[in-house]
Design a protein around this motif. Sequence first.
Motif, PDB file in Angstrom:
ATOM      1  N   LYS A 115     -12.932  22.165 -31.941  1.00 20.11           N
ATOM      2  CA  LYS A 115     -12.316  21.524 -30.956  1.00 20.11           C
ATOM      3  C   LYS A 115     -11.739  22.638 -30.073  1.00 20.11           C
ATOM      4  CE  LYS A 115     -10.819  17.550 -33.551  1.00 20.11           C
ATOM      5  NZ  LYS A 115      -9.809  16.776 -34.193  1.00 20.11           N
ATOM      6  N   VAL A 116     -12.214  22.726 -28.846  1.00 14.73           N
ATOM      7  CA  VAL A 116     -11.778  23.937 -27.901  1.00 14.73           C
ATOM      8  C   VAL A 116     -10.790  23.184 -26.679  1.00 14.73           C
ATOM      9  CG1 VAL A 116     -12.639  25.704 -26.368  1.00 14.73           C
ATOM     10  CG2 VAL A 116     -13.830  25.369 -28.726  1.00 14.73           C
ATOM     11  N   ALA A 117      -9.862  23.902 -26.382  1.00 13.44           N
ATOM     12  CA  ALA A 117      -9.242  23.627 -25.383  1.00 13.44           C
ATOM     13  C   ALA A 117      -8.593  24.891 -24.667  1.00 13.44           C
ATOM     14  CB  ALA A 117      -8.072  22.322 -25.358  1.00 13.44           C
ATOM     15  N   ALA A 118      -8.490  24.881 -23.547  1.00 15.09           N
ATOM     16  CA  ALA A 118      -8.189  26.061 -22.595  1.00 15.09           C
ATOM     17  C   ALA A 118      -6.792  25.596 -21.712  1.00 15.09           C
ATOM     18  CB  ALA A 118      -8.944  26.802 -21.920  1.00 15.09           C
ATOM     19  N   VAL A 119      -5.761  25.971 -21.805  1.00 17.92           N
ATOM     20  CA  VAL A 119      -4.510  25.540 -21.222  1.00 17.92           C
ATOM     21  C   VAL A 119      -4.429  26.770 -20.119  1.00 17.92           C
ATOM     22  CG1 VAL A 119      -2.069  24.903 -21.163  1.00 17.92           C
ATOM     23  CG2 VAL A 119      -3.362  24.104 -22.787  1.00 17.92           C
ATOM     24  N   TRP A 120      -4.546  26.732 -18.825  1.00 18.05           N
ATOM     25  CA  TRP A 120      -4.354  27.345 -17.855  1.00 18.05           C
ATOM     26  C   TRP A 120      -2.695  27.497 -17.360  1.00 18.05           C
ATOM     27  CZ3 TRP A 120      -5.690  32.034 -16.417  1.00 18.05           C
ATOM     28  CH2 TRP A 120      -5.353  32.594 -15.446  1.00 18.05           C
ATOM     29  N   VAL A 121      -1.949  28.203 -17.907  1.00 16.74           N
ATOM     30  CA  VAL A 121      -0.223  28.340 -17.567  1.00 16.74           C
ATOM     31  C   VAL A 121       0.012  28.884 -16.337  1.00 16.74           C
ATOM     32  CG1 VAL A 121       1.863  28.661 -18.476  1.00 16.74           C
ATOM     33  CG2 VAL A 121      -0.060  28.210 -19.935  1.00 16.74           C
ATOM     34  N   ARG A 122       0.638  28.325 -15.471  1.00 15.95           N
ATOM     35  CA  ARG A 122       0.942  28.661 -14.087  1.00 15.95           C
ATOM     36  C   ARG A 122       2.532  28.489 -13.722  1.00 15.95           C
ATOM     37  NH1 ARG A 122      -3.602  25.575 -10.708  1.00 15.95           N
ATOM     38  NH2 ARG A 122      -2.908  23.320 -11.326  1.00 15.95           N
ATOM     39  N   CYS A 123       3.028  29.294 -12.926  1.00 15.67           N
ATOM     40  CA  CYS A 123       4.182  28.880 -12.249  1.00 15.67           C
ATOM     41  C   CYS A 123       4.241  29.545 -10.802  1.00 15.67           C
ATOM     42  CB  CYS A 123       5.422  29.213 -12.756  1.00 15.67           C
ATOM     43  SG  CYS A 123       5.463  31.285 -13.267  1.00 15.67           S
ATOM     44  N   ASP A 124       5.039  29.397 -10.002  1.00 11.53           N
ATOM     45  CA  ASP A 124       5.132  29.836  -8.630  1.00 11.53           C
ATOM     46  C   ASP A 124       5.547  31.366  -8.876  1.00 11.53           C
ATOM     47  OD1 ASP A 124       7.988  30.371  -8.334  1.00 11.53           O
ATOM     48  OD2 ASP A 124       8.157  28.256  -8.508  1.00 11.53           O
ATOM     49  N   GLU A 125       5.071  32.143  -8.022  1.00 11.04           N
ATOM     50  CA  GLU A 125       5.158  33.625  -8.162  1.00 11.04           C
ATOM     51  C   GLU A 125       6.680  34.268  -8.172  1.00 11.04           C
ATOM     52  OE1 GLU A 125       4.397  37.668  -5.120  1.00 11.04           O
ATOM     53  OE2 GLU A 125       2.959  35.874  -5.090  1.00 11.04           O
ATOM     54  N   PRO A 157      -7.053  29.505 -10.988  1.00 15.90           N
ATOM     55  CA  PRO A 157      -8.479  29.072 -11.013  1.00 15.90           C
ATOM     56  C   PRO A 157      -8.567  27.533 -10.261  1.00 15.90           C
ATOM     57  CG  PRO A 157      -7.784  29.329 -13.284  1.00 15.90           C
ATOM     58  CD  PRO A 157      -6.751  29.645 -12.456  1.00 15.90           C
ATOM     59  N   VAL A 158      -9.557  27.572  -9.315  1.00 15.19           N
ATOM     60  CA  VAL A 158      -9.777  26.292  -8.670  1.00 15.19           C
ATOM     61  C   VAL A 158     -11.231  25.923  -8.764  1.00 15.19           C
ATOM     62  CG1 VAL A 158      -7.999  26.851  -6.919  1.00 15.19           C
ATOM     63  CG2 VAL A 158     -10.284  27.763  -6.495  1.00 15.19           C
ATOM     64  N   GLY A 159     -11.382  24.829  -8.229  1.00 13.46           N
ATOM     65  CA  GLY A 159     -12.745  24.154  -8.239  1.00 13.46           C
ATOM     66  C   GLY A 159     -13.439  24.034  -9.759  1.00 13.46           C
ATOM     67  N   ALA A 160     -14.734  24.532  -9.651  1.00  8.38           N
ATOM     68  CA  ALA A 160     -15.227  24.594 -11.056  1.00  8.38           C
ATOM     69  C   ALA A 160     -14.784  25.429 -12.168  1.00  8.38           C
ATOM     70  CB  ALA A 160     -16.872  25.203 -10.863  1.00  8.38           C
ATOM     71  N   ALA A 161     -14.090  26.598 -11.440  1.00  6.28           N
ATOM     72  CA  ALA A 161     -13.404  27.260 -12.420  1.00  6.28           C
ATOM     73  C   ALA A 161     -12.301  26.721 -13.271  1.00  6.28           C
ATOM     74  CB  ALA A 161     -12.946  28.621 -12.001  1.00  6.28           C
ATOM     75  N   LEU A 162     -11.617  25.532 -12.473  1.00  7.44           N
ATOM     76  CA  LEU A 162     -10.441  24.643 -13.221  1.00  7.44           C
ATOM     77  C   LEU A 162     -10.894  23.583 -13.926  1.00  7.44           C
ATOM     78  CD1 LEU A 162      -7.332  24.730 -13.401  1.00  7.44           C
ATOM     79  CD2 LEU A 162      -7.441  23.509 -11.116  1.00  7.44           C
ATOM     80  N   ASP A 163     -12.125  23.066 -13.636  1.00 10.00           N
ATOM     81  CA  ASP A 163     -12.532  21.863 -14.260  1.00 10.00           C
ATOM     82  C   ASP A 163     -12.543  21.732 -15.701  1.00 10.00           C
ATOM     83  OD1 ASP A 163     -13.360  20.944 -11.710  1.00 10.00           O
ATOM     84  OD2 ASP A 163     -15.448  21.376 -11.955  1.00 10.00           O
ATOM     85  N   ALA A 164     -12.741  22.844 -16.545  1.00 11.41           N
ATOM     86  CA  ALA A 164     -12.728  22.733 -17.994  1.00 11.41           C
ATOM     87  C   ALA A 164     -11.409  23.278 -18.403  1.00 11.41           C
ATOM     88  CB  ALA A 164     -13.727  23.850 -18.477  1.00 11.41           C
ATOM     89  N   LEU A 165     -10.633  23.650 -17.572  1.00 12.28           N
ATOM     90  CA  LEU A 165      -9.022  23.891 -17.972  1.00 12.28           C
ATOM     91  C   LEU A 165      -8.308  23.035 -17.856  1.00 12.28           C
ATOM     92  CD1 LEU A 165      -8.919  27.625 -16.300  1.00 12.28           C
ATOM     93  CD2 LEU A 165      -9.849  27.009 -18.574  1.00 12.28           C
ATOM     94  N   ILE A 166      -6.926  22.768 -18.657  1.00 15.43           N
ATOM     95  CA  ILE A 166      -6.173  22.000 -18.615  1.00 15.43           C
ATOM     96  C   ILE A 166      -4.847  22.860 -18.061  1.00 15.43           C
ATOM     97  CG2 ILE A 166      -4.214  20.777 -19.948  1.00 15.43           C
ATOM     98  CD1 ILE A 166      -6.122  20.655 -22.135  1.00 15.43           C
ATOM     99  N   ALA A 167      -4.564  22.497 -16.632  1.00 15.11           N
ATOM    100  CA  ALA A 167      -3.476  23.145 -15.979  1.00 15.11           C
ATOM    101  C   ALA A 167      -2.143  22.444 -16.366  1.00 15.11           C
ATOM    102  CB  ALA A 167      -3.467  22.995 -14.542  1.00 15.11           C
TER     103      ALA A 167
END
Length: 188
Positions: A115-125, A157-167
């Motif tokens: 099972k593979v999941a990628a969480v893209w962690v972000r916050c404001d600058e 990441p936006v668009g297709a680059a974000l599709d597979a990620l959990i933001a």
Amino acid sequence: MVCGHAGTGKTSLAKRLIGPLARATGEPFCLLDKDTLYGRTSAATLSALGQDPHDRDSPLFLHHLRDPEYQGLLDTARENLALGVSVLVVAPLSREARERRLTDRAWLGVDADVKVAAVWVRCDEATAQHRIVARAHPDDAWKLAHWDDYRQRRIDPVGAALDALIAFDTTSPTDADYDALLQRLASL
């Protein structure tokens, strides 16, 4: 995988999730943080080569040490998976997110049953910069001294680059946000 830029809270998020995730799935987990695994080795290597041991933004580091660190991190993850231990991998992996590799099984070298999941962690600058200043880690000195240059490398990441990620935004998450992320990961 828990990935994102410096100061976004990747390690804090992974540490918050690991226990509840293990309980929710009934699986053993280990935490593999790139900085913990390779930070001292990279510092010693840079120092031996006459470079600033804390400059993870130097051309030498980026061209010669970055990718081997990530390859070793993924090798260690695969070894744990082969032993039946699930992993939370913590690393920036921004280039790999942009190239849509984080869920690419061939690139990761994992079988279809993993099972593979990628969480893209972000916050404001501003929050990221404040956290970097507050932690006062020597590896962040270049980023802080050259913030305008560094911030141009920060991608979201936006668009297709974000599709597979959990933001997941760590600017000001609620307990409900953490619970929702935990449930999403546990249900994979």
